[in-house]
Design an enzyme around this catalytic site. Structure first.
Site, PDB file in Angstrom:
ATOM      1  N   LYS A 143       0.928  -1.336   0.082  1.00 44.83           N
ATOM      2  CA  LYS A 143       0.022   0.129   0.028  1.00 44.83           C
ATOM      3  C   LYS A 143       0.907   1.265  -0.151  1.00 44.83           C
ATOM      4  O   LYS A 143       0.452   2.114  -0.484  1.00 44.83           O
ATOM      5  CB  LYS A 143      -1.084  -0.136   1.218  1.00 44.83           C
ATOM      6  CG  LYS A 143      -2.110  -1.061   0.804  1.00 44.83           C
ATOM      7  CD  LYS A 143      -3.496  -0.818   1.515  1.00 44.83           C
ATOM      8  CE  LYS A 143      -4.450  -1.764   1.029  1.00 44.83           C
ATOM      9  NZ  LYS A 143      -5.723  -1.856   1.750  1.00 44.83           N
ATOM     10  N   LYS A 157     -10.938  -4.175  -3.983  1.00 48.00           N
ATOM     11  CA  LYS A 157     -12.451  -3.516  -4.359  1.00 48.00           C
ATOM     12  C   LYS A 157     -12.000  -1.872  -4.856  1.00 48.00           C
ATOM     13  O   LYS A 157     -12.802  -1.226  -5.530  1.00 48.00           O
ATOM     14  CB  LYS A 157     -13.182  -3.272  -3.143  1.00 48.00           C
ATOM     15  CG  LYS A 157     -12.602  -2.528  -1.704  1.00 48.00           C
ATOM     16  CD  LYS A 157     -13.815  -2.749  -0.749  1.00 48.00           C
ATOM     17  CE  LYS A 157     -13.452  -3.397   0.516  1.00 48.00           C
ATOM     18  NZ  LYS A 157     -12.361  -3.091   1.119  1.00 48.00           N
ATOM     19  N   LYS A 162      -4.125  -9.960  -6.267  1.00 48.98           N
ATOM     20  CA  LYS A 162      -5.145  -9.930  -5.694  1.00 48.98           C
ATOM     21  C   LYS A 162      -6.337  -9.122  -6.360  1.00 48.98           C
ATOM     22  O   LYS A 162      -6.317  -8.191  -6.431  1.00 48.98           O
ATOM     23  CB  LYS A 162      -5.153  -9.762  -4.202  1.00 48.98           C
ATOM     24  CG  LYS A 162      -6.291 -10.325  -3.251  1.00 48.98           C
ATOM     25  CD  LYS A 162      -6.286  -9.745  -1.871  1.00 48.98           C
ATOM     26  CE  LYS A 162      -6.313  -8.306  -1.664  1.00 48.98           C
ATOM     27  NZ  LYS A 162      -6.873  -7.972  -0.580  1.00 48.98           N
TER      28      LYS A 162
HETATM   29  N1  AQP Z   1      -9.604 -11.194  -3.657  1.00 47.90           N
HETATM   30  C1  AQP Z   1      -9.758 -11.735  -2.521  1.00 47.90           C
HETATM   31  N2  AQP Z   1      -9.837 -12.820  -2.387  1.00 47.90           N
HETATM   32  C2  AQP Z   1      -9.966 -13.733  -1.138  1.00 47.90           C
HETATM   33  N3  AQP Z   1     -10.412 -13.022  -0.029  1.00 47.90           N
HETATM   34  C3  AQP Z   1     -10.256 -11.558  -0.039  1.00 47.90           C
HETATM   35  N4  AQP Z   1     -10.385 -10.673   0.841  1.00 47.90           N
HETATM   36  C4  AQP Z   1     -10.468  -9.400   0.277  1.00 47.90           C
HETATM   37  N5  AQP Z   1     -10.331  -9.574  -0.985  1.00 47.90           N
HETATM   38  C5  AQP Z   1     -10.079 -11.069  -1.291  1.00 47.90           C
HETATM   39  C6  AQP Z   1     -10.649 -10.750   2.377  1.00 47.90           C
HETATM   40  O1  AQP Z   1     -11.736  -9.888   2.668  1.00 47.90           O
HETATM   41  C7  AQP Z   1     -11.548  -9.456   3.971  1.00 47.90           C
HETATM   42  C8  AQP Z   1     -11.330  -8.121   4.279  1.00 47.90           C
HETATM   43  O2  AQP Z   1     -11.193  -7.404   3.140  1.00 47.90           O
HETATM   44  P1  AQP Z   1     -10.722  -5.695   3.343  1.00 47.90           P
HETATM   45  O3  AQP Z   1     -11.440  -5.143   2.193  1.00 47.90           O
HETATM   46  O4  AQP Z   1     -10.996  -5.360   4.701  1.00 47.90           O
HETATM   47  O5  AQP Z   1      -9.097  -5.509   2.903  1.00 47.90           O
HETATM   48  P2  AQP Z   1      -8.476  -6.094   1.798  1.00 47.90           P
HETATM   49  O6  AQP Z   1      -8.044  -7.509   1.948  1.00 47.90           O
HETATM   50  O7  AQP Z   1      -7.470  -4.898   1.650  1.00 47.90           O
HETATM   51  O8  AQP Z   1      -9.568  -6.079   0.571  1.00 47.90           O
HETATM   52  P3  AQP Z   1      -9.300  -5.073  -0.567  1.00 47.90           P
HETATM   53  O9  AQP Z   1     -10.673  -5.180  -1.585  1.00 47.90           O
HETATM   54  O10 AQP Z   1      -7.941  -5.334  -1.261  1.00 47.90           O
HETATM   55  O11 AQP Z   1      -9.646  -3.795  -0.140  1.00 47.90           O
HETATM   56  P4  AQP Z   1      -9.108  -2.219  -0.460  1.00 47.90           P
HETATM   57  O12 AQP Z   1      -8.881  -2.249  -1.744  1.00 47.90           O
HETATM   58  O13 AQP Z   1      -9.890  -1.193   0.325  1.00 47.90           O
HETATM   59  O14 AQP Z   1      -7.564  -2.441   0.294  1.00 47.90           O
HETATM   60  C9  AQP Z   1     -10.137 -10.187   4.331  1.00 47.90           C
HETATM   61  O15 AQP Z   1     -10.360 -11.270   4.993  1.00 47.90           O
HETATM   62  C10 AQP Z   1      -9.610 -10.596   3.177  1.00 47.90           C
HETATM   63  O16 AQP Z   1      -8.562 -11.547   3.335  1.00 47.90           O
END
Ligand code: AQP
Length: 336
Positions: A118, A203, A200
């Site tokens: 990040k 969102k 990965k």
């Molecule tokens: N692509 C993914 N595959 C499997 N699990 C996922 N998780 C997120 N993306 C995937 C799981 O969702 C939970 C929390 O996600 P989060 O939104 O709080 O944080 P993150 O992992 O940082 O997800 P994003 O979508 O990538 O968010 P942003 O873009 O805001 O940083 C966790 O259990 C995660 O493993």
């Protein structure tokens, strides 16, 4: 504490309201949460404090907070069984975090992959919150004396840090925190970006073609899958050399409730076009009831507000007991 009251083990998990949830959140987190509700005492939070580590527009963040709650319920989380709450509605998360900051090494946080990733993707805003993110996450989990934390693969390292902090504190004082275990699903723990299948699905990806949102229309889903990146070969099998095809097989497996092996067998002799068509259709079947339920729930703001008001009270009652214990051990003077 909660475990003693009802003999159930405790679960804590959450998602940041930093955008619309994706199919990765469903497979990596929400579908496990749903299955665990009957057996465990579940606390599912909307991690709004965590999302402040990246710049948010205030109005949008407020809207996404309620959207995330509506999506939890649309994905089958039952507010009558599980405690659903907004992280910032419970002041004890930030309070415990401050104490835990003082029991965490600078070097430990510097090693976190998510911080490094990040910091690169948001190089204009590498703030202290981003650095301390996993300590707040430790506070979230330890406040509830959680036994298990259902998460996707990417959160494994943060969970390890939480365990280290808990063990260190317990060793220094005496048993205070339950040392939690991660619960990572066998399939779907890391859904990959459709256009760049070595990273990965996220969102907040700037390229929306990478992501299947749980709010996408059927047409958007079919088109995104049709245009997903595969490879120059022809065989449909799970392989590290075929991340795009592996991702599509994984998605089909989850949406059809078939094993990865069964999916490979289903597509023997098919071409990539056939696979993409079938995956798109299966995902539409899998997601459209969730999407419809989400848009219905979104209309009922009073209902959503009532759920998080109850959640704030319930989560605060449980969390305060742990915080109080910690405050006493470190020597903070209580008022009568
Ligand atoms: N692509 C993914 N595959 C499997 N699990 C996922 N998780 C997120 N993306 C995937 C799981 O969702 C939970 C929390 O996600 P989060 O939104 O709080 O944080 P993150 O992992 O940082 O997800 P994003 O979508 O990538 O968010 P942003 O873009 O805001 O940083 C966790 O259990 C995660 O493993």
């Amino acid at each position: 504490m909660t475990e003693l009251l009802n003999n159930k083990k405790v679960i804590l998990s959450g998602v940041q309201p930093s955008g619309n949830l994706t199919i990765g959140h469903l497979t990596g987190a929400l579908s496990q949460w749903r299955q665990m509700q009957e057996e465990y005492d579940c606390f599912y939070m909307i991690a709004d404090l965590h999302s402040l580590t990246i710049r948010q527009e205030a109005k949008v963040l407020r809207e996404k907070t309620l959207d995330t709650l509506a999506m939890y319920i649309a994905c089958g989380i039952n507010p009558d069984i599980s405690t659903l709450f907004v992280q910032s509605h419970n002041p004890y998360h930030s309070q415990l975090q401050w104490i835990l900051n003082c029991y965490t090494g600078f070097g430990e946080c510097s090693k976190m992959t998510q911080f490094k990733d990040k910091s690169q993707s948001h190089s204009d805003n590498i703030n202290v919150g981003l650095f301390a993110y996993p300590i707040l996450q430790a506070a979230d989990i330890l406040l509830y004396q959680a036994d298990l934390v259902p998460v996707g693969e990417d959160q494994k390292q943060h969970l390890e840090l939480t365990r280290n902090i808990a063990q260190r504190f317990n060793h220094y004082y005496s048993d205070t925190f339950k040392v939690p275990e991660p619960f990572i699903p066998k399939v779907g723990a890391k859904i990959m970006a459709l256009q760049e299948p070595t990273k990965k699905m996220s969102k907040t990806d700037v390229n929306e073609k990478n992501t299947i949102f749980l709010t996408d229309t059927n047409e958007q889903i079919i088109n995104k899958i049709k245009r997903s990146v595969t490879d120059s070969g022809a065989d449909i099998r799970i392989s590290d050399e075929k991340p795009g095809i592996t991702n599509l097989i994984t998605l089909y497996s989850i949406a059809s409730e078939k094993t990865l092996k069964e999916v490979e067998e289903t597509f023997v002799g098919s071409n990539y076009g056939d696979l993409k068509k079938a995956v798109g259709e299966k995902i539409v079947e899998y997601i459209s009831p969730i999407r419809n339920s989400f848009f219905d729930l979104k209309k009922n703001k009073d209902y959503l507000m009532q759920i998080i008001t109850t959640g704030a009270e319930k989560s605060s009652n449980v969390a305060f007991k742990t915080l109080r214990k910690v405050q006493k051990k470190v020597g903070l003077l209580p008022i009568k």
